[in-house]
Design a protein around this motif. Structure first.
Motif, PDB file in Angstrom:
ATOM      1  N   UNK A 152      -0.750  -2.776  -9.419  1.00 49.98           N
ATOM      2  CA  UNK A 152      -0.982  -1.880  -8.300  1.00 49.98           C
ATOM      3  C   UNK A 152      -1.143  -0.465  -8.866  1.00 49.98           C
ATOM      4  N   UNK A 153      -2.166   0.210  -8.427  1.00 52.86           N
ATOM      5  CA  UNK A 153      -2.401   1.575  -8.901  1.00 52.86           C
ATOM      6  C   UNK A 153      -1.495   2.552  -8.163  1.00 52.86           C
ATOM      7  N   UNK A 188      -0.069   2.228  -4.340  1.00 55.43           N
ATOM      8  CA  UNK A 188       1.363   2.316  -4.075  1.00 55.43           C
ATOM      9  C   UNK A 188       1.668   3.435  -3.086  1.00 55.43           C
ATOM     10  N   UNK A 189       1.013   4.583  -3.260  1.00 56.77           N
ATOM     11  CA  UNK A 189       1.203   5.696  -2.333  1.00 56.77           C
ATOM     12  C   UNK A 189       0.784   5.295  -0.922  1.00 56.77           C
ATOM     13  N   UNK A 190      -0.322   4.574  -0.786  1.00 57.83           N
ATOM     14  CA  UNK A 190      -0.780   4.134   0.533  1.00 57.83           C
ATOM     15  C   UNK A 190       0.198   3.135   1.144  1.00 57.83           C
TER      16      UNK A 190
END
Length: 57
Positions: free
Chosen positions: A1-2, A6-8
């Protein structure tokens, strides 16, 4: 996961939490969130959120 994915994921989870808190308030539930921090075995801090839910009379 980028990092962006992850932020989203975190943003989406916060949106769902806010919606759930709003619905709880409409049903006269009082919700208090308490955060605590724990250190994992790898030495990374992990934040844990513990809810306390009470019915308002």
């Amino acid at each position: 996961m980028t990092d962006a994915e992850l932020a989203q994921t975190v943003r989406d989870a916060v949106d769902r939490l806010n919606a759930a808190l709003a619905e709880a308030a409409q049903h006269n539930l009082s919700v208090t969130l308490r955060t605590t921090a724990h250190q994992t075995a790898g030495g990374v801090e992990q934040v844990v959120v513990e809810p306390r839910i009470l019915k308002q009379l």
